[in-house]
Design a protein around this motif. Structure first.
Motif, PDB file in Angstrom:
ATOM      1  N   PRO A   1     -20.829  51.543  75.994  1.00  0.00           N
ATOM      2  CA  PRO A   1     -20.842  53.004  76.044  1.00  0.00           C
ATOM      3  C   PRO A   1     -19.877  53.577  75.002  1.00  0.00           C
ATOM      4  CG  PRO A   1     -19.869  52.062  78.045  1.00  0.00           C
ATOM      5  CD  PRO A   1     -20.304  50.935  77.194  1.00  0.00           C
ATOM      6  N   LEU A   2     -20.384  54.444  74.158  1.00  0.00           N
ATOM      7  CA  LEU A   2     -19.573  55.068  73.110  1.00  0.00           C
ATOM      8  C   LEU A   2     -19.437  56.558  73.411  1.00  0.00           C
ATOM      9  CD1 LEU A   2     -21.117  53.441  69.906  1.00  0.00           C
ATOM     10  CD2 LEU A   2     -19.138  52.675  71.203  1.00  0.00           C
ATOM     11  N   LEU A   3     -18.227  57.070  73.307  1.00  0.00           N
ATOM     12  CA  LEU A   3     -17.979  58.500  73.487  1.00  0.00           C
ATOM     13  C   LEU A   3     -17.617  59.088  72.128  1.00  0.00           C
ATOM     14  CD1 LEU A   3     -15.895  58.521  76.784  1.00  0.00           C
ATOM     15  CD2 LEU A   3     -18.304  59.056  76.492  1.00  0.00           C
ATOM     16  N   PHE A   4     -18.534  59.858  71.591  1.00  0.00           N
ATOM     17  CA  PHE A   4     -18.326  60.482  70.288  1.00  0.00           C
ATOM     18  C   PHE A   4     -17.610  61.817  70.495  1.00  0.00           C
ATOM     19  CE2 PHE A   4     -21.899  57.658  69.744  1.00  0.00           C
ATOM     20  CZ  PHE A   4     -21.659  57.084  68.506  1.00  0.00           C
TER      21      PHE A   4
ATOM     22  N   HIS B   1     -17.189  45.836  68.501  1.00  0.00           N
ATOM     23  CA  HIS B   1     -17.726  44.900  69.496  1.00  0.00           C
ATOM     24  C   HIS B   1     -18.603  45.655  70.487  1.00  0.00           C
ATOM     25  CE1 HIS B   1     -15.126  41.828  67.879  1.00  0.00           C
ATOM     26  NE2 HIS B   1     -14.100  42.649  68.007  1.00  0.00           N
ATOM     27  N   ALA B   2     -19.468  46.508  69.955  1.00  0.00           N
ATOM     28  CA  ALA B   2     -20.271  47.401  70.783  1.00  0.00           C
ATOM     29  C   ALA B   2     -21.723  46.978  70.917  1.00  0.00           C
ATOM     30  CB  ALA B   2     -20.198  48.813  70.213  1.00  0.00           C
ATOM     31  N   ILE B   3     -22.097  45.834  70.340  1.00  0.00           N
ATOM     32  CA  ILE B   3     -23.492  45.391  70.447  1.00  0.00           C
ATOM     33  C   ILE B   3     -23.534  43.890  70.721  1.00  0.00           C
ATOM     34  CG2 ILE B   3     -23.760  45.046  67.952  1.00  0.00           C
ATOM     35  CD1 ILE B   3     -26.691  46.060  68.335  1.00  0.00           C
TER      36      ILE B   3
ATOM     37  N   VAL C   1     -33.377  47.621  75.413  1.00  0.00           N
ATOM     38  CA  VAL C   1     -32.093  48.138  74.937  1.00  0.00           C
ATOM     39  C   VAL C   1     -31.479  48.928  76.081  1.00  0.00           C
ATOM     40  CG1 VAL C   1     -30.932  49.575  73.216  1.00  0.00           C
ATOM     41  CG2 VAL C   1     -32.998  48.329  72.586  1.00  0.00           C
ATOM     42  N   PHE C   2     -30.230  48.600  76.422  1.00  0.00           N
ATOM     43  CA  PHE C   2     -29.578  49.366  77.477  1.00  0.00           C
ATOM     44  C   PHE C   2     -28.072  49.422  77.254  1.00  0.00           C
ATOM     45  CE2 PHE C   2     -29.801  45.035  78.969  1.00  0.00           C
ATOM     46  CZ  PHE C   2     -28.578  44.812  79.597  1.00  0.00           C
ATOM     47  N   LYS C   3     -27.456  50.363  77.952  1.00  0.00           N
ATOM     48  CA  LYS C   3     -26.012  50.567  77.862  1.00  0.00           C
ATOM     49  C   LYS C   3     -25.341  49.776  78.971  1.00  0.00           C
ATOM     50  CE  LYS C   3     -24.838  54.875  77.554  1.00  0.00           C
ATOM     51  NZ  LYS C   3     -24.357  56.242  77.797  1.00  0.00           N
ATOM     52  N   ASP C   4     -24.264  49.088  78.634  1.00  0.00           N
ATOM     53  CA  ASP C   4     -23.501  48.306  79.597  1.00  0.00           C
ATOM     54  C   ASP C   4     -22.608  49.261  80.389  1.00  0.00           C
ATOM     55  OD1 ASP C   4     -22.104  46.473  81.035  1.00  0.00           O
ATOM     56  OD2 ASP C   4     -21.212  45.449  79.314  1.00  0.00           O
ATOM     57  N   GLU C   5     -23.094  49.679  81.553  1.00  0.00           N
ATOM     58  CA  GLU C   5     -22.370  50.668  82.360  1.00  0.00           C
ATOM     59  C   GLU C   5     -21.095  50.103  82.973  1.00  0.00           C
ATOM     60  OE1 GLU C   5     -23.014  53.775  82.304  1.00  0.00           O
ATOM     61  OE2 GLU C   5     -25.017  53.727  81.435  1.00  0.00           O
TER      62      GLU C   5
END
Length: 180
Positions: free
Chosen positions: A168-171, A115-117, A61-65
């Protein structure tokens, strides 16, 4: 001490002896031999259900930088813990939701709506990175390129794994209350 064998195990021993007569050794039998696959199937079905498979397709599992971060309002803050747990602990969505107490269905719907996953299986074979939505489809694509072995071998020698890519999500934190 007397060891008891199941019928499937006894039949498999007879089939193994036939293969050894034919090929000289089990090491010389091709992995796609029908008789060998029958033996494996019989032995796997006769094993206890409590014993886990000798291989499990690993997950990454990783974040798409390289992707632009998605800004989220403070109303979505309830998903922040599950999102961070997925990344930090290398967990699937359902596992992260169970660990954090988040409703898996609503979190999945939220990620899909944004569309975050993205999930896909990947392996390296003959210098090429193969990708597919399911492990079965990936193995079929590899077989078209000449791969003639098992999924277990693909995990061990060809880096077969499930990739879960999160945007990447910014809460946003809730704004403080203003006094009069």
């Amino acid at each position: 001490m007397v060891l008891k064998a199941s019928n499937a195990q006894i039949e498999s021993v007879a089939l193994i002896r036939d293969l050894e007569k034919q090929y000289g050794s089990l090491a010389n039998v091709p992995d796609d031999n029908k008789q060998l696959m029958t033996i494996r199937r019989k032995l796997n079905s006769s094993e206890s259900k409590n014993v886990t498979d000798s291989y499990v397709i690993p997950e990454v599992v990783f974040k798409d930088e390289g992707r632009e971060p998605i800004q989220l309002p403070s109303t979505k803050l309830k998903y922040k813990e599950a999102y961070q747990t997925m990344l930090r602990d290398n967990l699937r969505l359902a596992q992260a939701c169970t660990k954090t107490g988040t409703a898996a269905n609503t979190f999945r719907d939220f990620l899909n709506a944004k569309h975050a996953i993205t999930k896909y299986y990947q392996m390296t074979f003959k210098g090429r990175k193969l990708r597919a939505k399911t492990a079965h489809d990936l193995m079929n694509n590899a077989k078209k390129l000449g791969y003639r072995s098992t999924t277990e071998n693909a995990v061990a020698n060809h880096d077969l794994h499930l990739r879960i890519v999160l945007a990447p999500l910014l809460f946003s934190e809730p704004a403080p209350l203003k006094s009069r």
